[in-house]
Design an enzyme around this catalytic site. Structure first.
Site, PDB file in Angstrom:
ATOM      1  N   THR A  18       0.832  -1.211   0.000  1.00 53.05           N
ATOM      2  CA  THR A  18       0.000   0.000   0.000  1.00 53.05           C
ATOM      3  C   THR A  18       0.863   1.256   0.000  1.00 53.05           C
ATOM      4  O   THR A  18       0.592   2.200  -0.736  1.00 53.05           O
ATOM      5  CB  THR A  18      -0.963  -0.008   1.209  1.00 53.05           C
ATOM      6  OG1 THR A  18      -1.692  -1.245   1.178  1.00 53.05           O
ATOM      7  CG2 THR A  18      -1.946   1.139   1.132  1.00 53.05           C
ATOM      8  N   GLU A  35      -7.033  -2.083  -1.604  1.00 51.55           N
ATOM      9  CA  GLU A  35      -7.886  -3.206  -1.206  1.00 51.55           C
ATOM     10  C   GLU A  35      -8.497  -2.951   0.165  1.00 51.55           C
ATOM     11  O   GLU A  35      -7.937  -2.256   1.005  1.00 51.55           O
ATOM     12  CB  GLU A  35      -7.122  -4.533  -1.243  1.00 51.55           C
ATOM     13  CG  GLU A  35      -6.168  -4.771  -0.123  1.00 51.55           C
ATOM     14  CD  GLU A  35      -5.495  -6.125  -0.231  1.00 51.55           C
ATOM     15  OE1 GLU A  35      -6.121  -7.073  -0.731  1.00 51.55           O
ATOM     16  OE2 GLU A  35      -4.354  -6.233   0.198  1.00 51.55           O
ATOM     17  N   ASP A  86      -3.133  -1.839  -5.115  1.00 51.84           N
ATOM     18  CA  ASP A  86      -2.211  -2.497  -4.179  1.00 51.84           C
ATOM     19  C   ASP A  86      -2.523  -3.993  -4.049  1.00 51.84           C
ATOM     20  O   ASP A  86      -2.202  -4.623  -3.046  1.00 51.84           O
ATOM     21  CB  ASP A  86      -2.188  -1.791  -2.812  1.00 51.84           C
ATOM     22  CG  ASP A  86      -3.488  -1.901  -2.036  1.00 51.84           C
ATOM     23  OD1 ASP A  86      -4.478  -2.438  -2.585  1.00 51.84           O
ATOM     24  OD2 ASP A  86      -3.529  -1.447  -0.874  1.00 51.84           O
ATOM     25  N   ARG A 142       3.208  -1.424  12.029  1.00 49.21           N
ATOM     26  CA  ARG A 142       1.926  -0.790  11.658  1.00 49.21           C
ATOM     27  C   ARG A 142       0.811  -1.143  12.641  1.00 49.21           C
ATOM     28  O   ARG A 142      -0.225  -0.496  12.668  1.00 49.21           O
ATOM     29  CB  ARG A 142       1.551  -1.105  10.218  1.00 49.21           C
ATOM     30  CG  ARG A 142       1.143  -2.549   9.943  1.00 49.21           C
ATOM     31  CD  ARG A 142       0.925  -2.708   8.462  1.00 49.21           C
ATOM     32  NE  ARG A 142       0.474  -4.040   8.107  1.00 49.21           N
ATOM     33  CZ  ARG A 142       0.403  -4.460   6.852  1.00 49.21           C
ATOM     34  NH1 ARG A 142       0.743  -3.657   5.872  1.00 49.21           N
ATOM     35  NH2 ARG A 142      -0.032  -5.665   6.580  1.00 49.21           N
ATOM     36  N   GLU A 147      -4.288  -7.970  12.745  1.00 50.13           N
ATOM     37  CA  GLU A 147      -3.100  -8.769  12.414  1.00 50.13           C
ATOM     38  C   GLU A 147      -2.331  -9.231  13.658  1.00 50.13           C
ATOM     39  O   GLU A 147      -1.287  -9.871  13.541  1.00 50.13           O
ATOM     40  CB  GLU A 147      -2.158  -7.960  11.512  1.00 50.13           C
ATOM     41  CG  GLU A 147      -2.748  -7.722  10.133  1.00 50.13           C
ATOM     42  CD  GLU A 147      -1.912  -6.801   9.254  1.00 50.13           C
ATOM     43  OE1 GLU A 147      -2.193  -6.759   8.054  1.00 50.13           O
ATOM     44  OE2 GLU A 147      -1.005  -6.129   9.765  1.00 50.13           O
TER      45      GLU A 147
END
Length: 213
Positions: A18, A35, A86, A142, A147
């Site tokens: 991204t 996305e 992306d 990030r 995640e």
């Protein structure tokens, strides 16, 4: 006959797709297609229990990406406006093949073919890959909630799946250039020189006449 540029940036989770797509879109003044990830209501559950939630997760992504491609075709490519994304729609098959049971995969595969057979496909691929440590570092940095439970073993397997996929893709589509970049050696966020190098590579492909600007 050239095509309107439709560039896809691909690679495993955390590699920087991204970030690079945004930078290239602004550099070339192309429309950016991002996305939908965090909006997937099944994703957190998926990383907790892949077997249980993989079909719902993959179907959500497929329906959303199909809708995005429809919009891209209608609002941009048909009007001769270039696009950078992306992701590449074929990534769905990488994930589905790895996470779905065989019977689910057969169904998914049929639906995928029906939905995507007449959809626009990118005509230049930028493939970012990196070692496991780099990927894990970037995912940690990030700090996305969904995640938090990604297993290193899943990530490592995914990287191998991507590598296999890209090798097959290049063999099957010799007419679509793939620009390969090693994310362990390149940091286009911190180093302008690295970004300039990538921009130059993309520029060369745009100028080759494979696609028209």
């Amino acid at each position: 006959m050239g095509h309107i540029p439709f560039i896809a940036v691909e690679g495993p989770i955390g590699v920087g797709k991204t970030s690079l797509s945004k930078k290239l879109a602004s550099q070339f003044d192309f429309h950016l297609l991002k996305e939908i990830v965090e909006e997937n209501p099944f994703l957190g559950k998926f990383y907790d229990n892949i077997e249980e939630w993989s079909f719902q997760t993959e179907m959500f992504f497929l329906c959303n990406r199909f809708k995005q491609l429809e919009d891209i075709e209608r609002k941009y490519l048909q009007l001769e406006k270039p696009v950078i994304a992306d992701y590449h729609i074929s990534k769905n098959m990488i994930f589905a093949r790895r996470t779905l049971r065989e019977d689910q995969f057969q169904k998914y595969s049929q639906i995928f073919d029906i939905l995507t057979h007449d959809m626009p496909r990118p005509n230049i691929i930028v493939y970012l890959h990196a070692g496991l440590d780099t990927l894990l570092d970037r995912i940690r940095m990030r700090n996305r909630d969904v995640e938090a439970n990604i297993q290193p073993s899943y990530l490592e397997q995914l990287s191998r799946d991507y590598e296999d996929f890209m090798n097959h893709f290049e063999a099957a589509h010799p007419d679509i250039p793939v620009i390969r970049l090693n994310g362990d050696d390149i940091d286009f966020v911190k180093h302008q020189d690295d970004l300039n190098y990538i921009v130059e590579l993309v520029e060369q492909h745009l100028n080759k006449g494979e696609v028209i600007k």
